[in-house]
Design a protein around this motif. Sequence first.
Motif, mmCIF file in Angstrom:
data_model
loop_
_atom_site.group_PDB
_atom_site.id
_atom_site.type_symbol
_atom_site.label_atom_id
_atom_site.label_comp_id
_atom_site.label_asym_id
_atom_site.label_seq_id
_atom_site.Cartn_x
_atom_site.Cartn_y
_atom_site.Cartn_z
ATOM 1 N N GLU A 65 -1.640 41.399 -51.422
ATOM 2 C CA GLU A 65 -1.835 40.898 -50.059
ATOM 3 C C GLU A 65 -1.738 39.377 -50.038
ATOM 4 O OE1 GLU A 65 -2.320 42.579 -47.113
ATOM 5 O OE2 GLU A 65 -1.844 44.362 -48.295
ATOM 6 N N ARG A 66 -1.259 38.881 -48.928
ATOM 7 C CA ARG A 66 -1.156 37.435 -48.760
ATOM 8 C C ARG A 66 -2.557 36.834 -48.700
ATOM 9 N NH1 ARG A 66 2.947 34.237 -44.809
ATOM 10 N NH2 ARG A 66 2.130 32.155 -45.207
ATOM 11 N N SER A 67 -2.766 35.788 -49.466
ATOM 12 C CA SER A 67 -4.034 35.053 -49.491
ATOM 13 C C SER A 67 -3.697 33.602 -49.801
ATOM 14 C CB SER A 67 -4.999 35.640 -50.529
ATOM 15 O OG SER A 67 -4.423 35.615 -51.814
ATOM 16 N N ASP A 68 -3.350 32.861 -48.749
ATOM 17 C CA ASP A 68 -2.886 31.492 -48.916
ATOM 18 C C ASP A 68 -3.936 30.617 -49.581
ATOM 19 O OD1 ASP A 68 -0.553 32.291 -47.752
ATOM 20 O OD2 ASP A 68 -0.917 31.321 -45.828
ATOM 21 N N PRO A 69 -3.491 29.768 -50.496
ATOM 22 C CA PRO A 69 -4.425 28.867 -51.198
ATOM 23 C C PRO A 69 -4.831 27.708 -50.306
ATOM 24 C CG PRO A 69 -2.188 28.409 -51.881
ATOM 25 C CD PRO A 69 -2.124 29.593 -50.948
ATOM 26 N N GLY A 70 -5.849 26.996 -50.725
ATOM 27 C CA GLY A 70 -6.253 25.782 -50.028
ATOM 28 C C GLY A 70 -5.581 24.601 -50.682
ATOM 29 N N PRO A 71 -5.499 23.515 -49.977
ATOM 30 C CA PRO A 71 -5.835 23.362 -48.566
ATOM 31 C C PRO A 71 -4.801 24.055 -47.678
ATOM 32 C CG PRO A 71 -4.860 21.331 -49.419
ATOM 33 C CD PRO A 71 -5.010 22.262 -50.581
ATOM 34 N N ASP A 72 -5.226 24.418 -46.462
ATOM 35 C CA ASP A 72 -4.327 25.090 -45.528
ATOM 36 C C ASP A 72 -3.113 24.221 -45.258
ATOM 37 O OD1 ASP A 72 -5.952 27.277 -45.279
ATOM 38 O OD2 ASP A 72 -6.922 26.603 -43.439
ATOM 39 N N SER A 73 -1.937 24.834 -45.371
ATOM 40 C CA SER A 73 -0.698 24.100 -45.120
ATOM 41 C C SER A 73 0.419 25.089 -44.852
ATOM 42 C CB SER A 73 -0.335 23.242 -46.335
ATOM 43 O OG SER A 73 0.952 22.680 -46.167
ATOM 44 N N LEU A 75 3.231 24.522 -45.872
ATOM 45 C CA LEU A 75 4.128 24.272 -46.998
ATOM 46 C C LEU A 75 3.735 25.071 -48.238
ATOM 47 C CD1 LEU A 75 4.387 20.399 -46.570
ATOM 48 C CD2 LEU A 75 5.989 22.137 -45.735
ATOM 49 N N THR A 76 2.636 25.825 -48.151
ATOM 50 C CA THR A 76 2.182 26.634 -49.285
ATOM 51 C C THR A 76 1.797 28.032 -48.820
ATOM 52 O OG1 THR A 76 -0.121 25.911 -49.054
ATOM 53 C CG2 THR A 76 1.290 24.607 -50.529
ATOM 54 N N ALA A 77 1.923 28.987 -49.732
ATOM 55 C CA ALA A 77 1.514 30.367 -49.448
ATOM 56 C C ALA A 77 1.166 31.028 -50.779
ATOM 57 C CB ALA A 77 2.632 31.130 -48.745
ATOM 58 N N GLY A 78 0.387 32.089 -50.704
ATOM 59 C CA GLY A 78 0.013 32.780 -51.931
ATOM 60 C C GLY A 78 -0.235 34.257 -51.691
ATOM 61 N N TRP A 79 -0.167 34.998 -52.779
ATOM 62 C CA TRP A 79 -0.415 36.435 -52.763
ATOM 63 C C TRP A 79 -1.247 36.784 -53.982
ATOM 64 C CZ3 TRP A 79 3.769 33.878 -51.248
ATOM 65 C CH2 TRP A 79 4.270 34.139 -49.968
ATOM 66 N N GLY A 80 -2.199 37.689 -53.784
ATOM 67 C CA GLY A 80 -3.004 38.159 -54.904
ATOM 68 C C GLY A 80 -3.915 37.100 -55.491
ATOM 69 N N ASP A 81 -4.531 36.287 -54.648
ATOM 70 C CA ASP A 81 -5.474 35.257 -55.097
ATOM 71 C C ASP A 81 -4.916 34.398 -56.229
ATOM 72 O OD1 ASP A 81 -7.358 35.912 -53.193
ATOM 73 O OD2 ASP A 81 -8.361 37.360 -54.478
ATOM 74 N N GLY A 82 -3.692 33.935 -56.046
ATOM 75 C CA GLY A 82 -3.090 33.008 -57.003
ATOM 76 C C GLY A 82 -2.125 33.637 -57.985
ATOM 77 N N ALA A 83 -1.930 34.944 -57.939
ATOM 78 C CA ALA A 83 -0.977 35.584 -58.851
ATOM 79 C C ALA A 83 0.443 35.118 -58.550
ATOM 80 C CB ALA A 83 -1.067 37.097 -58.757
ATOM 81 N N ILE A 84 0.736 34.898 -57.268
ATOM 82 C CA ILE A 84 2.035 34.391 -56.827
ATOM 83 C C ILE A 84 1.759 33.259 -55.845
ATOM 84 C CG2 ILE A 84 4.180 34.927 -55.606
ATOM 85 C CD1 ILE A 84 3.707 37.884 -56.430
ATOM 86 N N VAL A 85 2.337 32.090 -56.110
ATOM 87 C CA VAL A 85 2.148 30.936 -55.230
ATOM 88 C C VAL A 85 3.507 30.355 -54.887
ATOM 89 C CG1 VAL A 85 1.175 28.611 -55.023
ATOM 90 C CG2 VAL A 85 -0.132 30.407 -56.176
ATOM 91 N N LEU A 86 3.730 30.118 -53.617
ATOM 92 C CA LEU A 86 4.967 29.521 -53.124
ATOM 93 C C LEU A 86 4.659 28.157 -52.544
ATOM 94 C CD1 LEU A 86 7.793 31.170 -51.150
ATOM 95 C CD2 LEU A 86 6.674 29.171 -50.166
ATOM 96 N N ARG A 87 5.482 27.174 -52.895
ATOM 97 C CA ARG A 87 5.400 25.835 -52.291
ATOM 98 C C ARG A 87 6.796 25.492 -51.794
ATOM 99 N NH1 ARG A 87 3.283 21.135 -55.148
ATOM 100 N NH2 ARG A 87 5.017 21.473 -56.562
ATOM 101 N N CYS A 88 6.892 25.019 -50.586
ATOM 102 C CA CYS A 88 8.178 24.675 -50.008
ATOM 103 C C CYS A 88 8.232 23.167 -49.771
ATOM 104 C CB CYS A 88 8.383 25.429 -48.693
ATOM 105 S SG CYS A 88 10.023 25.174 -47.966
ATOM 106 N N GLY A 89 9.411 22.593 -50.038
ATOM 107 C CA GLY A 89 9.574 21.159 -49.847
ATOM 108 C C GLY A 89 9.227 20.350 -51.084
#
Length: 162
Positions: A65-73, A75-89
């Motif tokens: 499940e999607r669980s975006d990391p902090g800080p809220d942005s 430009l960032t997104a996450g799944w599985g409490d940090g198992a997958i992290v996306l950063r754009c830009g």
Amino acid sequence: MTSFRRRSSRSLFLGPSAALLVLAAAGCSSSHGQPPVAVPTPPSEAAAYCEALHKALPQTVVDLERSDPGPDSELTAGWGDGAIVLRCGVPRPAKMDDAQSKAIEADGVNWMLEQRQDAGPRFTTTYREAYVEVTLSEEYAHDASPLAAFAAPVKKTVPDSL
């Protein structure tokens, strides 16, 4: 004067207590104990692509499940409490200049692979107007399906740079 000193010492006493409460509350953020993720600072054109990508990202990736990391942005997104992290830009990785660097293609999107010490791999899009970075925990190090889940949203929102 005596009452002034009492108030002063009392407010000094409450100051550290209030600070402890704020720190305790900060520990209970919505990122579920994930370490914070550095938010990129792209140029405005790339940021606009990233904001569109953020809205198009899936709610689940490889059953996480999607669980975006902090800080809220956006430009960032996450799944599985940090198992997958996306950063754009993110900035263009220097490794892209290395002719020996490895890359893979997942559903029409090219990704450069970087192996990290004591961590899962990091993938960064190539030939796009904004660089999108995906880090995977070691558990998903040999699974390309997370990258395939991002292919359609990346193709839809971040144009080719060619």
